[in-house]
Scaffold this active site. Sequence first.
Site, short mmCIF file in Angstrom:
data_model
loop_
_atom_site.label_atom_id
_atom_site.label_comp_id
_atom_site.label_asym_id
_atom_site.label_seq_id
_atom_site.Cartn_x
_atom_site.Cartn_y
_atom_site.Cartn_z
N GLU A 36 -10.12 -8.81 1.10
CA GLU A 36 -9.09 -9.64 0.61
C GLU A 36 -9.55 -10.99 0.15
O GLU A 36 -8.92 -11.85 0.93
CB GLU A 36 -7.68 -9.77 1.41
CG GLU A 36 -7.55 -8.40 1.70
CD GLU A 36 -6.08 -8.06 2.78
OE1 GLU A 36 -5.83 -9.05 3.24
OE2 GLU A 36 -5.83 -6.89 2.71
N ASN A 85 -13.37 -5.08 -0.08
CA ASN A 85 -12.07 -4.33 -0.01
C ASN A 85 -11.18 -5.17 -0.35
O ASN A 85 -10.96 -6.24 -0.08
CB ASN A 85 -11.95 -3.77 1.38
CG ASN A 85 -11.12 -2.88 1.36
OD1 ASN A 85 -10.70 -2.01 0.85
ND2 ASN A 85 -9.97 -3.05 2.22
N HIS A 121 -2.20 0.11 -2.12
CA HIS A 121 -0.78 0.11 -1.48
C HIS A 121 0.19 0.01 -2.86
O HIS A 121 0.24 -1.17 -3.37
CB HIS A 121 -0.57 -1.36 -0.68
CG HIS A 121 -1.55 -1.32 0.48
ND1 HIS A 121 -1.22 -0.39 1.40
CD2 HIS A 121 -2.55 -2.06 0.70
CE1 HIS A 121 -2.23 -0.49 2.45
NE2 HIS A 121 -2.92 -1.52 2.20
N GLU A 149 -6.92 2.40 1.55
CA GLU A 149 -5.55 2.27 2.54
C GLU A 149 -4.29 2.88 1.72
O GLU A 149 -3.18 2.21 1.73
CB GLU A 149 -5.39 0.56 2.62
CG GLU A 149 -6.55 0.05 3.38
CD GLU A 149 -6.29 -1.56 3.76
OE1 GLU A 149 -5.27 -1.84 3.64
OE2 GLU A 149 -7.43 -2.10 3.90
N ASP A 151 -1.00 4.08 0.50
CA ASP A 151 0.31 4.47 0.64
C ASP A 151 1.20 4.10 -0.53
O ASP A 151 0.81 3.18 -1.50
CB ASP A 151 1.27 3.47 2.19
CG ASP A 151 0.83 2.07 2.04
OD1 ASP A 151 0.72 1.60 1.07
OD2 ASP A 151 0.43 1.57 3.05
#
Length: 243
Positions: A36, A85, A121, A149, A151
Site C-alpha cells: 500500500e 501489494n 477488496h 486479499e 472479499d
Amino acid sequence: TGDYSAEELRVILENHVRTVAGHFAGDIQQWDVVNEIFNDDAEGSFRETVWYQAYEELGLPGEQYVADVFRWAHEADPNALLFYNDYNLEFTGPKSNAAYAFVQELLADGVPIHGVGFQGHLDTQYGYPDLRNNLQRFADLGLEVALTEVDIRTYVAQKPNGTYTNTPVEPAEAGQQVDWWAQTLEDCLAVEACNSYTVWGVSDANSWIPGWFTGQGAGLLYDMHNNPKPQYEALLEVLRDAA
C-alpha cells in the site's frame, strides 16, 4: 520521524527486513515486501510514510526505500518471490497507472521485484473492475501476479435496534457477489502469470468489513454461522471447470 533520526530509521528498516526474511529463508514461497505505497488521489501520488520522510531527510528520493527493501529481502532470501501489494489496482486509473509506471522503473533499475499483488477488496456499488486486463498488463512486464486479499462486500440490511445483519439489502446484489467471486477466480486462471488466489478471511462472523465500512458486509465465503455460501460453491465450480 519521532524519537529517531532519519539514519536510525533506515537502519531499523534494514535490520527488520533482513531479520524477518533471513529467519524464514527457504521456507516462504513469496513475500509481500512492500504494501500500500500509493494514495487514492487523482495523481496516484506516493504515500509519505515514515520511511519515505526519513529518506527525504537523508537527501534521497523518498520512494527509494522501496528499492532498498526489495534488495535487502532478496539478499536475505534469494529464492523467495518478492511482491509489491496494494488495493484498487484492479481498476485502470491514476493509482494503478502510477503503480505500473513505478514497477517499470524498479525493473529498469535492476531491483529484484518478482510480482505484484492485487488485494481484490471489491464493492458491488462500484462495478466490476477490468481486473483481467490489469493482471495481464503487469504480467506482460515479466512479473508474477496474484490476488491476495479477496472479499466482495455490499450494503446489508439493518435490524430495528440499529445493528446491521449480514444479509444484502438487494437480492440482485447478493447474486452479483456470487458472480463476482467466480469472475475474480476466472480472471486469475485466465492469466498464466497469476500464481495464487487468497481470500481475506473465512466467515462473515469475523470479517473486517463492518468495522471499516458502516452498513456493509456479507463479504466472505461463509456466513455468520460458518456455513458455506453460494459464493463458495461458485468458486468450486470454477475450479471444477478449470480442471
